[in-house]
Design a protein around this motif. Sequence first.
Motif, PDB file in Angstrom:
ATOM      1  N   LEU A   1       0.819  -1.210   0.000  1.00  0.00           N
ATOM      2  CA  LEU A   1       0.000   0.000   0.000  1.00  0.00           C
ATOM      3  C   LEU A   1       0.854   1.261   0.000  1.00  0.00           C
ATOM      4  CD1 LEU A   1      -2.713  -0.882   2.665  1.00  0.00           C
ATOM      5  CD2 LEU A   1      -3.089  -0.581   0.217  1.00  0.00           C
TER       6      LEU A   1
ATOM      7  N   SER B   1      -0.454   4.075   0.970  1.00  0.00           N
ATOM      8  CA  SER B   1      -1.074   4.954   1.962  1.00  0.00           C
ATOM      9  C   SER B   1      -0.307   5.016   3.281  1.00  0.00           C
ATOM     10  CB  SER B   1      -2.503   4.497   2.242  1.00  0.00           C
ATOM     11  OG  SER B   1      -2.490   3.212   2.820  1.00  0.00           O
TER      12      SER B   1
ATOM     13  N   LEU C   1      -8.662  -2.713   8.420  1.00  0.00           N
ATOM     14  CA  LEU C   1      -8.398  -2.033   7.163  1.00  0.00           C
ATOM     15  C   LEU C   1      -8.998  -2.800   6.011  1.00  0.00           C
ATOM     16  CD1 LEU C   1      -4.909  -2.592   5.706  1.00  0.00           C
ATOM     17  CD2 LEU C   1      -5.436  -3.596   7.886  1.00  0.00           C
TER      18      LEU C   1
ATOM     19  N   VAL D   1      -8.244  -3.677   2.063  1.00  0.00           N
ATOM     20  CA  VAL D   1      -7.177  -3.740   1.065  1.00  0.00           C
ATOM     21  C   VAL D   1      -7.735  -4.454  -0.156  1.00  0.00           C
ATOM     22  CG1 VAL D   1      -4.865  -4.603   0.499  1.00  0.00           C
ATOM     23  CG2 VAL D   1      -5.384  -3.894   2.843  1.00  0.00           C
TER      24      VAL D   1
ATOM     25  N   ASP E   1      -6.015   0.719  -1.637  1.00  0.00           N
ATOM     26  CA  ASP E   1      -6.942   0.969  -0.542  1.00  0.00           C
ATOM     27  C   ASP E   1      -8.371   0.552  -0.873  1.00  0.00           C
ATOM     28  OD1 ASP E   1      -5.139   2.157   1.409  1.00  0.00           O
ATOM     29  OD2 ASP E   1      -4.999   3.842   0.032  1.00  0.00           O
ATOM     30  N   THR E   2      -8.774   0.717  -2.132  1.00  0.00           N
ATOM     31  CA  THR E   2     -10.157   0.409  -2.521  1.00  0.00           C
ATOM     32  C   THR E   2     -10.181  -0.323  -3.857  1.00  0.00           C
ATOM     33  OG1 THR E   2     -10.508   2.439  -3.790  1.00  0.00           O
ATOM     34  CG2 THR E   2     -10.960   2.552  -1.396  1.00  0.00           C
TER      35      THR E   2
END
Length: 148
Positions: free
Chosen positions: A50, A52, A115, A117, A135-136
């Motif tokens: 990720l 993020s 979370l 993922v 993230d999405t």
Amino acid sequence: MSESPENVEVVRSLLLPFGGVNVAKIDWSAEPIRELLEAACAADVELRTLESGVGTGVGDVYRGIDGLVDYLLEWMEPFGEYQIDWLDYVEHGDFVLVPSTQWGIGGASGVRVELDVTYACELKNGRITRVLQHDTLEDARSAVEADG
């Protein structure tokens, strides 16, 4: 880009055994885990984590089966319990997009984290060659479209 129902089955065969179980207790360096990874992934598979910032303590890029094992060991190390629910398997060209919901409880802290993922798994010749974390599902879909 070519779509293949076999691609979904390759990804599902790799991920399904880890859904709904405490993956923090798995010995990721055990031979059966390595065999499962080798059956689904190319020898030079690449994992990009990720962007993020979630997952502090792990690297950005892991390569090869040994790299995947290293990532799994590093990611699970702080957790006493960790579970993943695979929500769907979405074909998108040479990719299979797999949204998930994950949660874990810190082994020392007892703090629960959650979370979402989405994994974008690229396949060539029936093997996973790249895994990109997003993230999405929408982020994964956009990245895959920009990549191709």
